[in-house]
Design an enzyme around this catalytic site. Sequence first.
Site, PDB file in Angstrom:
ATOM      1  CG  ASP A 434      -2.082   0.924   1.152  1.00  0.00           C
ATOM      2  OD1 ASP A 434      -2.311   1.494   0.063  1.00  0.00           O
ATOM      3  OD2 ASP A 434      -2.783   1.091   2.162  1.00  0.00           O
ATOM      4  CD  GLU A 437      -0.298   5.475  -4.085  1.00  0.00           C
ATOM      5  OE1 GLU A 437      -1.047   4.479  -4.185  1.00  0.00           O
ATOM      6  OE2 GLU A 437       0.169   5.870  -3.006  1.00  0.00           O
ATOM      7  CG  ASP A 506      -7.995   4.297   0.237  1.00  0.00           C
ATOM      8  OD1 ASP A 506      -7.921   3.071   0.374  1.00  0.00           O
ATOM      9  OD2 ASP A 506      -7.156   5.084   0.691  1.00  0.00           O
TER      10      ASP A 506
END
Length: 822
Positions: A434, A437, A506
């Site tokens: 997670d 990015e 999300d």
Amino acid sequence: MEIALTGTAGTPSPTLPDTSAYLVFSKVDAVEETERGVLAHLHGEQLRIELVRDDVVRLKMSRAGRFDESPTYAVCTDPLSAPVDFTVEREPGVVRLRTSGLVLTLGLEPFRVDVHRPDGSPVIETAEDESGRPVAYATLNDAFTVRRRCRQEDAFYGLGEKSGGLDRKGRDFTLWNTDVLNPTAAGEFTAGRGAADPRADRTSTEFDPYYVSIPFFYHHHYPARLMAGSFVDNGYRAHYDFTPSEAYSFTFLGGQWTEYVFAGPSMREILSAYTGLTGRTQPPPLWSLGYHQCRWYDYDQAAVEALAERHRHDGVPCDALWLDIDYMDGYRVFTWDRQKFPDAPGMLQRLRSKGFRVITIIDPGVKHDPGYPVFEEGLREGHFCRTEGGDVYIGQVWPGNTAFPDFTQEETRAWWGRLNAAHVQSGLAGIWNDMNEPATGDISPLPMRFEGGRSSHERFHNQYALLMAMGTTAGLLEAMPDRRTFVLSRAGFAGIQRYAANWMGDNMSRWDHLWLSIPMAAGFGISGQAFVGADVGGFAGGSNAELFLRWMQYGALTPFFRNHSATGNVDQYVWAFGDVVQELATEAVRLRYRLLPYIYAAFLTAAETGLPVQRPLVLDFQDDDTVRGIDDAYLFGPDLLVAPVLAAGQTSRQVYLPEGSWHDFATGEVLQGRRFVLAATPMERIPLYVRGGAVVPMWTEAPASTDGFFPRALELHVFVPLEDGSWTSFVQEDDGVTFAARDGARLRTTLTLTRSGRSVELAATVVGEGYPEHRREELHVVLHGAAAGRVAVDGTAVEPSDERWVLPNSGTGFLLEAELLG
């Protein structure tokens, strides 16, 4: 070189140049023939035009006279390894490359690059500016722009994880991996045309950019209905503009123009060629296709074991439990909070004995904490990203001050892999990546530099998650060399499918976000990533009984099936909304488990061909104009058409059935395709149709988990088509967890169904050497859509029993022949 206007339209990215003046390459000075094509000299640079296949060509422009031979980590094969037969033709003002699949025309003055098929149909055609001059390639500082022609009627698909409708025409998109629901990232966003500006509304349905950037798209040309494809092998921030009616363009803010152009003409052919370059989704462990329960919640050891026990007590099939960030000691990756989890290995062993795998989250951020072994080792061995001045780059994520591994360094990926290997030795089954990015909190990521501080952040930002997944997967293989790996990643780039599954980040507990995941999954699938899914029920915000149930019914028929929600929300467990919803949601999960042989075959097809598991109708029916705009229904595997419920209180919905015949899975009604039907949507189910001609393998029962489940019987559901023809399906039986199947330890049964008038024939052929856990003794052949009179198996007449025939078969083929009544 001339100054000209590119004429880009739409909402520009705030970090793109705000001028439309670019230096346009306008004249080719010389052309040399090469072993793979031609080399053109223009404006002090070189353009290599190289044939990859008969139907694929690579365009590669130098910078300052030099070529970057490894622009990204996306391409995993040698693109020029296979021989290609071609000829070079020279005429006044043009040079042509000709193969059996394409004709590339290089215009010398003015410079342009056009590709057509041998029949003259367009693949790519250079667009002109307002003054009528071709603008094939233009540059401004380190940015470059390529412009192409299109028609108002054309459609565009792809670019991976993008919100909004499946057809990208009329919108523009930015490729820059972004933590979507982070309010501090608002300045990074641009809204697509027709979307609410997410800088003002963080809960907007359609916003851009997203977590994953894949610079690969399809151009659906009309009226010929032929497909072309483009993959730009460049990881820098990019902007694709499909807003003009008669042109489109793409701009990259750095790097070189390295583009693969695919002549198609079918989406299937293009996807096969693209995944041949960037890799394919690997055969997953069977347990990863089951039901997953996850929640961001401050669990302790007893609560996790109680959660497992509740699933078993209530008869809810489940294969995996997930732990979010609160299992760690102060958000330090690769640690456990010993107060909450005093005996993590013991807990994992007990859960494993009950058929549960456990997966924990691992973020790339390493807490800046002297004395913390991971930080100390990373600092000592030079594994962290640096700033231009040479300091360790520091962001602000969950642990506070945070350092980030420099995954561009091979030794850092190996180090990260060893950390993952040690982590899973406690008994974990997989890893959840997670915040990759990378999300850096309130700190801009741009000062983060790579390759020991030598390379800019912009070059590797979009590739960061891909590189992290490479190291993670290598570590899991080191820890469990005989086991198929499972890694889930939030971010990614072209090629991520080789190492990890993706979830869509999300989302919100809203009906529009349920719909949003359908075209988003389709975009992922046709961009090479077959293992995808959305957080079922919605991650942020409180779900409700009806929304949750409808999402469970839909999620059960998607590649990755995980119920996930955020801390502070209402409970979102299967039993959270009362007995009625629990019973219906459990039935959806049980249907998923019974369908696992079919789902597993679809994943194997993805691994072998690149075809996605969840696919838009246009993939199979690109000549049907009706399907190009359909993004509220999809094919799950090759033969199941799913039409989710998308609104509260919906008691029916329109469903388009493409060409062929379709069986209503619930009622058994057989319908002729190429028409809309009104489908009932009672709370018990969502519309589900099976393609006529399909043979759908199913388990006879839904097990509590896949762990150790090797059934004695397997059902083959034969859906008799209305029309004559021949159809092929398959089912593969293997141990589901190791790599033994690729060495022959499997049974793969190919099923060919043929109808001619009232005669139906099902031929089964089997290859493989079997495997030790094989227990199957019977095949149950179930006929749908017709009644049979005379039936013979391998030439011996058999008596039907409610159109179900039990064949005592443990690994050999058969021939079933039937004469239909009526």
